[in-house]
Design a protein around this motif. Structure first.
Motif, short mmCIF file in Angstrom:
data_model
loop_
_atom_site.label_atom_id
_atom_site.label_comp_id
_atom_site.label_asym_id
_atom_site.label_seq_id
_atom_site.Cartn_x
_atom_site.Cartn_y
_atom_site.Cartn_z
N PHE A 161 -6.49 0.49 -7.76
CA PHE A 161 -6.48 -0.03 -6.41
C PHE A 161 -7.30 0.88 -5.49
O PHE A 161 -7.50 2.06 -5.79
CB PHE A 161 -5.05 -0.15 -5.89
CG PHE A 161 -4.19 -1.09 -6.68
CD1 PHE A 161 -4.24 -2.46 -6.46
CD2 PHE A 161 -3.35 -0.62 -7.69
CE1 PHE A 161 -3.47 -3.34 -7.21
CE2 PHE A 161 -2.57 -1.48 -8.44
CZ PHE A 161 -2.63 -2.84 -8.19
N SER A 162 -7.73 0.32 -4.37
CA SER A 162 -8.60 1.07 -3.47
C SER A 162 -7.83 1.84 -2.41
O SER A 162 -8.33 2.82 -1.86
CB SER A 162 -9.59 0.12 -2.78
OG SER A 162 -8.89 -0.88 -2.04
N GLU A 163 -6.61 1.42 -2.13
CA GLU A 163 -5.81 2.13 -1.11
C GLU A 163 -4.33 1.81 -1.28
O GLU A 163 -3.94 0.88 -1.98
CB GLU A 163 -6.31 1.79 0.31
CG GLU A 163 -6.41 0.31 0.62
CD GLU A 163 -5.21 -0.21 1.37
OE1 GLU A 163 -4.27 0.58 1.61
OE2 GLU A 163 -5.19 -1.39 1.71
N TRP A 164 -3.50 2.65 -0.63
CA TRP A 164 -2.06 2.60 -0.85
C TRP A 164 -1.45 1.24 -0.50
O TRP A 164 -0.57 0.75 -1.20
CB TRP A 164 -1.37 3.67 -0.01
CG TRP A 164 -1.44 5.06 -0.57
CD1 TRP A 164 -1.89 6.18 0.07
CD2 TRP A 164 -1.04 5.50 -1.87
NE1 TRP A 164 -1.81 7.28 -0.75
CE2 TRP A 164 -1.29 6.89 -1.95
CE3 TRP A 164 -0.52 4.85 -2.98
CZ2 TRP A 164 -1.01 7.64 -3.09
CZ3 TRP A 164 -0.24 5.60 -4.12
CH2 TRP A 164 -0.49 6.97 -4.17
N GLY A 165 -1.87 0.65 0.60
CA GLY A 165 -1.27 -0.59 1.05
C GLY A 165 -1.33 -1.67 -0.01
O GLY A 165 -0.34 -2.38 -0.28
N ILE A 166 -2.49 -1.83 -0.64
CA ILE A 166 -2.67 -2.85 -1.67
C ILE A 166 -1.84 -2.50 -2.91
O ILE A 166 -1.20 -3.36 -3.52
CB ILE A 166 -4.15 -2.99 -2.04
CG1 ILE A 166 -4.98 -3.40 -0.81
CG2 ILE A 166 -4.34 -4.01 -3.16
CD1 ILE A 166 -6.47 -3.39 -1.04
#
Length: 284
Positions: free
Chosen positions: A62-67
């Motif tokens: 994933f590219s960032e924590w939220g996703i």
């Protein structure tokens, strides 16, 4: 009445026959990660230990924590390595009713503002009086990261006159190298574990107001119900612990030319006895 009794007995027998199947671990583990220096070694080492224990492990990046947290909460992935206390606290708090902590897997992440050791200041409070020597800038990394959030808070809390420059890890690294080679003054956002801490002699500026969090732990966290559904896999994962210094060493080897897969495999090869002890978990 006899028919009812037979039906109840049949239902009970069906339930009993299902129980062993439920108690057995699912043999495929879906794992999430982010392509960051600290998380990639943790994920790679744990994946290897699970595979040696008989599991198929599928990793989604994933590219960032939220996703990543959204995918974990929905059950699109089963497990994810994360810091839950500070770096990803907002995401953990938002989703924790649908998540569970599995086990700690490392400790020692620290983030802050640092300068080369040849720069004769030691505290964030000394930045303003030397702002010109730093060209009025603190060189940052990607916007939206926990480190940039904390540094932005530090700029406000200390009333700093320096601008926090958003950019990328690669751009910050290049700026640090350039300044270091010329013995120029520079202030950067940086973290441990990072190969940069090994490559360059830097020091974290003291933070008397405590804006930056203390050293943080990494945990394997799972979609709620993971431990109940996968008790053996949970025990295997709980056996794995990777010291922060080893993560830093792996990253240094990657910087020197190895692929991350090579560096992780070399670490595993050098710690084969430890890996065997981690894998020595019997099914109940």
């Amino acid at each position: 009445m006899k028919s009812l009794w037979k039906a109840l007995c049949a239902a009970a027998m069906i339930g009993i026959s299902i129980l062993p199947a439920r108690a057995e671990d699912k043999k495929t583990i879906t794992m999430g990660t982010l392509s960051w220096e600290d998380l990639t070694p943790i994920t790679g080492i744990t994946k290897k230990v699970l595979e040696d224990a008989g599991y198929t492990v599928k990793v989604t990046e994933f590219s960032e924590w939220g996703i990543a947290y959204a995918a974990l909460a929905k059950g699109d992935i089963q497990v994810l390595a994360s810091q839950t206390d500070y770096v990803a606290q907002d995401y953990w708090d938002k989703n924790k009713n649908r998540l569970e902590k599995i086990s700690p897997v490392s400790h020692g992440l620290y983030q802050g503002v640092a300068v080369p050791k040849y720069v004769p200041i030691d505290s964030l409070e000394q930045l303003n009086e030397n702002a010109d020597k730093f060209s009025g800038k603190i060189i940052g990394i990607e916007p939206g990261s926990g480190l940039m959030r904390d540094t932005s808070n530090a700029v406000k809390d200390y009333g700093l006159k320096l601008q926090l420059v958003e950019g990328s890890t690669a751009a910050m690294t290049a700026a640090l190298k350039s300044a270091y080679d010329r013995k120029e003054w520079i202030a950067v956002t940086i973290w441990e574990p990072s190969w940069m801490v090994q490559k360059y002699e830097v020091k974290y500026l003291k933070d008397p107001k405590g804006v930056f969090p203390p050293p943080q732990s990494y945990y394997w966290i799972g979609h709620k119900g993971f431990t109940e559904e996968n008790p053996h896999a949970r025990e295997v994962m709980a056996s794995v612990y990777v010291p922060i210094a080893d993560i830093t060493t792996i990253n240094g080897e990657v910087k020197d030319g190895k692929t991350m897969d090579q560096a992780v495999q070399d670490w595993i090869g050098a710690h084969s006895d430890l890996i065997k002890r981690w894998e020595n978990i019997k099914k109940s």
